[in-house]
Design a protein around this motif. Sequence first.
Motif, short mmCIF file in Angstrom:
data_model
loop_
_atom_site.label_atom_id
_atom_site.label_comp_id
_atom_site.label_asym_id
_atom_site.label_seq_id
_atom_site.Cartn_x
_atom_site.Cartn_y
_atom_site.Cartn_z
N MET A 1 0.85 -1.19 0.00
CA MET A 1 0.00 0.00 0.00
C MET A 1 0.89 1.24 0.00
SD MET A 1 -3.34 0.77 0.53
CE MET A 1 -4.36 2.02 1.19
N SER A 2 0.74 2.08 -1.02
CA SER A 2 1.52 3.31 -1.14
C SER A 2 0.76 4.48 -0.58
CB SER A 2 1.81 3.61 -2.62
OG SER A 2 2.50 2.57 -3.22
N ASN A 3 1.49 5.40 0.00
CA ASN A 3 0.91 6.66 0.44
C ASN A 3 1.76 7.78 -0.14
OD1 ASN A 3 -1.24 5.86 2.43
ND2 ASN A 3 0.51 4.77 3.27
N LEU A 4 1.10 8.87 -0.45
CA LEU A 4 1.78 10.04 -0.99
C LEU A 4 1.37 11.25 -0.17
CD1 LEU A 4 3.62 10.89 -3.42
CD2 LEU A 4 1.52 11.54 -4.60
N LEU A 5 2.36 12.04 0.20
CA LEU A 5 2.11 13.23 0.99
C LEU A 5 2.43 14.45 0.13
CD1 LEU A 5 3.15 13.49 4.66
CD2 LEU A 5 3.70 15.35 3.14
N LEU A 6 1.50 15.38 0.03
CA LEU A 6 1.71 16.64 -0.68
C LEU A 6 1.96 17.71 0.37
CD1 LEU A 6 0.02 14.82 -2.65
CD2 LEU A 6 -0.88 16.92 -3.59
N PHE A 7 3.10 18.39 0.26
CA PHE A 7 3.52 19.37 1.26
C PHE A 7 3.78 20.70 0.58
CE2 PHE A 7 7.34 21.03 3.76
CZ PHE A 7 6.58 21.56 4.80
N ASN A 8 3.28 21.78 1.17
CA ASN A 8 3.57 23.12 0.69
C ASN A 8 4.76 23.65 1.48
OD1 ASN A 8 3.67 25.74 -0.20
ND2 ASN A 8 1.51 26.16 0.10
N LYS A 9 5.96 23.44 0.92
CA LYS A 9 7.20 23.78 1.61
C LYS A 9 7.40 25.28 1.70
CE LYS A 9 11.56 23.94 0.07
NZ LYS A 9 12.03 25.11 0.79
N PRO A 10 7.60 25.79 2.90
CA PRO A 10 7.89 27.22 3.04
C PRO A 10 9.31 27.56 2.56
CG PRO A 10 7.09 26.28 5.11
CD PRO A 10 7.42 25.15 4.18
N PHE A 11 9.53 28.83 2.31
CA PHE A 11 10.85 29.36 2.00
C PHE A 11 11.78 29.05 3.17
CE2 PHE A 11 13.87 32.95 2.30
CZ PHE A 11 14.44 32.87 1.04
N GLY A 177 3.29 25.46 4.64
CA GLY A 177 3.64 24.73 5.85
C GLY A 177 2.71 23.57 6.16
N GLU A 178 1.68 23.35 5.35
CA GLU A 178 0.72 22.27 5.60
C GLU A 178 0.90 21.14 4.59
OE1 GLU A 178 -3.26 23.76 5.85
OE2 GLU A 178 -2.85 24.78 7.74
N PHE A 179 0.40 19.96 4.96
CA PHE A 179 0.45 18.82 4.06
C PHE A 179 -0.88 18.08 4.07
CE2 PHE A 179 1.91 16.97 8.08
CZ PHE A 179 1.19 15.80 8.16
N THR A 180 -1.08 17.28 3.03
CA THR A 180 -2.22 16.39 2.96
C THR A 180 -1.70 15.01 2.54
OG1 THR A 180 -4.46 16.11 2.11
CG2 THR A 180 -2.83 16.90 0.55
N LEU A 181 -2.35 13.98 3.04
CA LEU A 181 -1.93 12.62 2.79
C LEU A 181 -2.91 11.94 1.86
CD1 LEU A 181 0.25 10.59 3.70
CD2 LEU A 181 -1.23 9.97 5.60
N LEU A 182 -2.39 11.37 0.77
CA LEU A 182 -3.21 10.62 -0.18
C LEU A 182 -2.92 9.14 0.01
CD1 LEU A 182 -2.56 12.65 -3.47
CD2 LEU A 182 -4.36 13.02 -1.79
N ASP A 183 -3.97 8.31 -0.03
CA ASP A 183 -3.73 6.87 0.04
C ASP A 183 -3.69 6.28 -1.37
OD1 ASP A 183 -6.34 6.62 -0.88
OD2 ASP A 183 -7.16 6.14 1.09
N ASN A 184 -3.49 4.99 -1.45
CA ASN A 184 -3.31 4.29 -2.71
C ASN A 184 -4.43 4.57 -3.71
OD1 ASN A 184 -1.55 2.69 -4.15
ND2 ASN A 184 -2.62 0.81 -3.64
N GLN A 185 -5.66 4.70 -3.24
CA GLN A 185 -6.79 4.95 -4.12
C GLN A 185 -6.73 6.34 -4.75
OE1 GLN A 185 -7.19 2.79 -1.48
NE2 GLN A 185 -7.54 1.25 -3.05
N SER A 186 -6.11 7.30 -4.08
CA SER A 186 -6.05 8.68 -4.57
C SER A 186 -4.82 8.97 -5.41
CB SER A 186 -6.08 9.65 -3.38
OG SER A 186 -7.18 9.40 -2.57
N ILE A 187 -3.87 8.04 -5.41
CA ILE A 187 -2.61 8.27 -6.13
C ILE A 187 -2.85 7.90 -7.57
CG2 ILE A 187 -0.19 7.61 -6.35
CD1 ILE A 187 -0.25 6.97 -3.35
#
Length: 187
Positions: A1-11, A177-187
Amino acid sequence: MSNLLLFNKPFNVLCQFTDEPEFKDQRQTLADYINQPGFYAAGRLDRDSEGLLLLTDDGKLQQQIANPKTKQPKTYLVQVEGEISKQAIAQLQKGVELKDGLTRPAKARRVNEPKWLWERNPPVRERKNIPTSWLELTITEGKNRQVRRMTAAMGYPTLRLIRTQIGKWKLGNLAVGEFTLLDNQSI
């Protein structure tokens, strides 16, 4: 099962979870924002760049995203010094000669400063006598500091660089500075 995290990295945040011992507690890292064991960055984003960074707990997915051979398009909002010319945009679209060779053709267009854009901390240094321009630039390779080197080669130094998309994954309305986590179904 893969997970993907999308992060808005600050400067000014390093794209790693730990820093060199000599800088301990002096610079921010991913660990200051993300507490998800087993996740690693799929690609990099320079400390002085902002925006979308993908992290995954799946080595194959990490390789698929980060490998230059897959040519994942990466889209950036770029603030440059000066009023960028149509000729410079046309050159970005054809490819720019850098010290390490000619870049692949990019998608490039001038855009207005986005209304949704967050304030950078610290702010970009403003010079009253020098205007700035905004570009949307999409590249399909990842040479070291490529976007900055491309705009500089055209005579328009990059002041601010924000990645908004990697492949099909978009920054969307993810706050800095925030992130969201996607699971296998959303990738």
